[in-house]
Design an enzyme around this catalytic site. Structure first.
Site, PDB file in Angstrom:
ATOM      1  N   LYS A 296      28.522  35.613  31.404  1.00 17.04           N
ATOM      2  CA  LYS A 296      29.681  36.291  31.991  1.00 17.04           C
ATOM      3  C   LYS A 296      29.132  37.436  32.827  1.00 17.04           C
ATOM      4  O   LYS A 296      28.054  37.961  32.546  1.00 17.04           O
ATOM      5  CB  LYS A 296      30.600  36.848  30.896  1.00 17.04           C
ATOM      6  CG  LYS A 296      32.013  37.125  31.376  1.00 17.04           C
ATOM      7  CD  LYS A 296      32.874  35.881  31.401  1.00 17.04           C
ATOM      8  CE  LYS A 296      34.186  36.131  32.111  1.00 17.04           C
ATOM      9  NZ  LYS A 296      35.121  35.010  31.967  1.00 17.04           N
TER      10      LYS A 296
ATOM     11  N   ASP B 127      37.128  35.064  37.663  1.00 16.47           N
ATOM     12  CA  ASP B 127      37.827  35.605  36.494  1.00 16.47           C
ATOM     13  C   ASP B 127      38.789  36.646  37.091  1.00 16.47           C
ATOM     14  O   ASP B 127      39.128  36.559  38.287  1.00 16.47           O
ATOM     15  CB  ASP B 127      36.835  36.227  35.493  1.00 16.47           C
ATOM     16  CG  ASP B 127      37.481  36.583  34.148  1.00 16.47           C
ATOM     17  OD1 ASP B 127      37.708  35.678  33.342  1.00 16.47           O
ATOM     18  OD2 ASP B 127      37.778  37.765  33.913  1.00 16.47           O
TER      19      ASP B 127
HETATM   20  P1  NDP Z   1      43.838  37.107  37.749  1.00 16.87           P
HETATM   21  O1  NDP Z   1      43.117  38.279  38.310  1.00 16.87           O
HETATM   22  O2  NDP Z   1      44.152  35.951  38.615  1.00 16.87           O
HETATM   23  O3  NDP Z   1      45.197  37.576  37.062  1.00 16.87           O
HETATM   24  C1  NDP Z   1      45.240  38.531  36.058  1.00 16.87           C
HETATM   25  C2  NDP Z   1      46.674  38.969  35.874  1.00 16.87           C
HETATM   26  O4  NDP Z   1      46.756  39.858  34.774  1.00 16.87           O
HETATM   27  C3  NDP Z   1      47.217  39.720  37.092  1.00 16.87           C
HETATM   28  O5  NDP Z   1      48.580  39.469  37.219  1.00 16.87           O
HETATM   29  C4  NDP Z   1      46.950  41.180  36.723  1.00 16.87           C
HETATM   30  O6  NDP Z   1      47.845  42.093  37.339  1.00 16.87           O
HETATM   31  C5  NDP Z   1      47.158  41.153  35.225  1.00 16.87           C
HETATM   32  N1  NDP Z   1      46.298  42.155  34.593  1.00 16.87           N
HETATM   33  C6  NDP Z   1      44.946  42.225  34.656  1.00 16.87           C
HETATM   34  N2  NDP Z   1      44.499  43.296  33.973  1.00 16.87           N
HETATM   35  C7  NDP Z   1      45.598  43.888  33.466  1.00 16.87           C
HETATM   36  C8  NDP Z   1      45.801  45.031  32.656  1.00 16.87           C
HETATM   37  N3  NDP Z   1      44.764  45.767  32.232  1.00 16.87           N
HETATM   38  N4  NDP Z   1      47.091  45.354  32.326  1.00 16.87           N
HETATM   39  C9  NDP Z   1      48.122  44.619  32.764  1.00 16.87           C
HETATM   40  N5  NDP Z   1      47.995  43.508  33.532  1.00 16.87           N
HETATM   41  C10 NDP Z   1      46.747  43.151  33.864  1.00 16.87           C
HETATM   42  O7  NDP Z   1      42.959  36.654  36.487  1.00 16.87           O
HETATM   43  P2  NDP Z   1      43.006  35.262  35.732  1.00 16.87           P
HETATM   44  O8  NDP Z   1      44.390  34.743  35.696  1.00 16.87           O
HETATM   45  O9  NDP Z   1      41.914  34.420  36.269  1.00 16.87           O
HETATM   46  O10 NDP Z   1      42.546  35.693  34.260  1.00 16.87           O
HETATM   47  C11 NDP Z   1      43.474  36.142  33.284  1.00 16.87           C
HETATM   48  C12 NDP Z   1      42.860  36.036  31.907  1.00 16.87           C
HETATM   49  O11 NDP Z   1      42.482  34.673  31.650  1.00 16.87           O
HETATM   50  C13 NDP Z   1      41.591  36.852  31.677  1.00 16.87           C
HETATM   51  O12 NDP Z   1      41.527  37.243  30.317  1.00 16.87           O
HETATM   52  C14 NDP Z   1      40.482  35.844  31.944  1.00 16.87           C
HETATM   53  O13 NDP Z   1      39.265  36.202  31.316  1.00 16.87           O
HETATM   54  C15 NDP Z   1      41.103  34.604  31.302  1.00 16.87           C
HETATM   55  N6  NDP Z   1      40.555  33.330  31.743  1.00 16.87           N
HETATM   56  C16 NDP Z   1      40.546  32.982  33.059  1.00 16.87           C
HETATM   57  C17 NDP Z   1      40.060  31.754  33.454  1.00 16.87           C
HETATM   58  C18 NDP Z   1      40.128  31.281  34.865  1.00 16.87           C
HETATM   59  O14 NDP Z   1      39.823  30.105  35.104  1.00 16.87           O
HETATM   60  N7  NDP Z   1      40.528  32.100  35.823  1.00 16.87           N
HETATM   61  C19 NDP Z   1      39.458  30.822  32.471  1.00 16.87           C
HETATM   62  C20 NDP Z   1      39.618  31.236  31.099  1.00 16.87           C
HETATM   63  C21 NDP Z   1      40.124  32.462  30.774  1.00 16.87           C
HETATM   64  P3  NDP Z   1      47.809  42.383  38.933  1.00 16.87           P
HETATM   65  O15 NDP Z   1      48.429  41.158  39.547  1.00 16.87           O
HETATM   66  O16 NDP Z   1      48.601  43.614  39.094  1.00 16.87           O
HETATM   67  O17 NDP Z   1      46.362  42.504  39.275  1.00 16.87           O
END
Ligand code: NDP
Length: 458
Positions: free
Chosen positions: A136, A176
């Site tokens: 990671k 991510d």
């Molecule tokens: P994105 O950046 O696409 O989306 C993240 C979302 O969560 C956004 O809407 C963001 O808000 C919100 N967010 C992030 N941090 C915070 C916070 N501290 N408080 C409130 N809202 C928050 O990321 P992903 O969808 O790719 O990833 C989301 C989760 O899934 C993570 O835990 C990641 O590790 C996990 N994951 C992702 C994978 C992937 O293929 N992408 C695979 C497996 C797990 P805003 O829109 O305002 O930025």
């Protein structure tokens, strides 16, 4: 005293001793220790029955990354000012294949968060059955409010260093939080230029340059496929259920898409500004609008709520106050705590499936378990993303693209097989729902552990 309580006492001592050892070596690394404790609680009783793992200290070795690379990333803002960020790549375990795991760009990124994510990744990648090691990485860079050109310069500067540590047979990063198609494009473009080689050293690439169909959708869709398996195993179906989802990124929006397709009613989404609640439920058209807002215009959910009467916006809040049957935390770690879990339980929730990595605190998981709520840990439920990254690596290595149908079929099969592995690894006594936390940790550990045993002491 009964035998059962004797066993529990031994477990507690053993876990406390193991955690004291880890705390000495990783002082102050809160998220890493939290993830390690959950794994140890499930795996230590298993290694008691299998002393070959214990004698070779496999669990301790897995929790010590192969290496961690830390480096400075300097870049120029549009106004000519100089910015300095810090970046990391945690190469945790190469036992099952080239290191594999995403890159995160977020101001909160630090060594503890990346080590916890890499540790989770090791068991998740093992569960997929594919030849994937675990890593990671990321940087404390905040892409929010940055121009495309600033993001490009940052990505290029980061890749100037990262390129020497990755490659298709060494380490294959993906996206991510904060790293989507745009960032992967800039990163891959710079990697290719430096190495003078077109090779699959990153996944999540655009379809025009070696990306896989369904990679963007894979984590969210895979999470729903896992949820369906879990519901079916407990004589339920998704059709007609009310679902709360947090996040509005890659994972959340594609989980919402698949849930809608399966006849569920999606009531909420959230971003870092707050949560939206649509009492009538999202439609496919509404979801398309939100996808355009988040993916193309990088806007805020508040803007969507302002345009739609009837949609409530809860500033700086999460969706866990809404009464639902199913909750899918898909934003970030520790976003659903014990109080939120208790609120969900009072509202009648009967399944929680983690789309994000470790979104539920340990207290939340305990509360859900005590209330006999079905609970799927992220390392099982969100493994669809990395599984399809593995499929992207296969397509790159053979230089043969797959159809979307074939990739989707593979995703479905892998999620079904992960569900089966979890259930087979740990059979809960009758009257309780399956313990997927124990099942996922034991099944994931076993495969990595067998490889490590075979390698001897290295
Ligand atoms: P994105 O950046 O696409 O989306 C993240 C979302 O969560 C956004 O809407 C963001 O808000 C919100 N967010 C992030 N941090 C915070 C916070 N501290 N408080 C409130 N809202 C928050 O990321 P992903 O969808 O790719 O990833 C989301 C989760 O899934 C993570 O835990 C990641 O590790 C996990 N994951 C992702 C994978 C992937 O293929 N992408 C695979 C497996 C797990 P805003 O829109 O305002 O930025």
């Amino acid at each position: 005293m009964t035998d059962a309580s004797d066993d529990t006492a031994i477990d507690r001592n053993e876990l406390a001793e193991f955690m004291a050892y880890l705390e000495r070596r990783n002082a102050g690394e809160r998220e890493f220790l939290q993830a390690a404790r959950e794994i140890a609680a499930a795996v230590l009783p298993f290694t008691r029955e299998h002393p070959e793992y214990r004698d070779a200290r496999i669990l301790e070795r897995l929790m010590e990354p192969d290496r961690i690379i830390t480096f400075r990333v300097c870049w120029e803002r549009d106004d000519g000012g100089v910015e300095i960020n810090r970046a990391w790549r945690v190469q945790l375990s190469g036992a099952l294949g080239p290191y594999k795991g995403g890159l995160r760009f977020h101001p909160s990124v630090n060594a503890s968060i990346l080590k916890f994510l890499a540790l989770e990744q090791s068991l998740k990648n093992s569960l997929t059955g594919l030849p994937l090691g675990a890593g990671k990485g990321g940087a404390d860079f905040d892409p929010k409010g940055r121009s495309d050109r600033e993001v490009m310069r940052f990505c290029q500067s980061l890749m100037t260093e990262l390129a020497r540590h990755i490659g298709p047979d060494t380490d294959v990063p993906a996206g991510d939080i904060g790293v989507g198609t745009r960032e992967i494009g800039y990163l891959f473009g710079h990697y290719r230029r430096q190495k003078n080689a077109f090779e699959g050293a990153l996944t999540g690439k655009g379809l025009a340059f070696g990306g896989s169909p369904i990679r963007r959708e894979a984590t969210g869709w895979g999470c729903i496929y896992f949820l369906e398996e879990m519901l079916e195993a407990h004589d339920r179906g998704l059709d007609g259920l009310r679902v709360a989802i947090s996040g509005a990124g890659n994972v959340a929006l594609y989980a919402a898409e698949k849930a809608l397709e399966r006849g569920a009613t999606v009531l909420t989404l959230s971003d870092s500004g707050g949560a939206i609640h649509d009492p009538e439920g999202l439609t496919t058209e509404k979801l398309r609008e939100i996808m355009a807002l988040k993916f193309e215009r990088r806007g805020r959910l508040r803007e969507y709520a302002d345009k739609h009467s009837g949609v409530e916006f809860r500033e700086k809040s999460n969706p866990w106050g809404v009464e639902v049957d199913v909750a899918l935390p898909c934003a970030t770690q520790n976003e659903l705590d014990r109080a939120s879990a208790e609120r969900l339980i009072r509202g009648g929730v009967f399944a929680v499936c983690e789309g994000a990595n470790m979104p539920c605190t340990a207290g939340a998981v305990d509360a859900l378990r005590d209330a006999n709520v079905l609970f799927a840990p992220g390392k099982a439920a969100n493994a669809g993303g990395v599984a399809i990254s593995g499929v992207e690596q296969t397509q790159n290595a053979t230089r043969m693209p797959w159809s979307a149908e074939r990739v989707n079929e593979q995703l479905r099969e892998i999620m079904q097989s992960i569900h089966r592995k979890c259930v087979d690894a740990y059979d809960e006594p009758k009257g309780k729902v399956n313990d997927y936390v124990r099942g996922a940790n034991i099944a994931g550990f076993r495969r990595v552990a067998d490889a490590m045993l075979a390698y001897g002491v290295v």
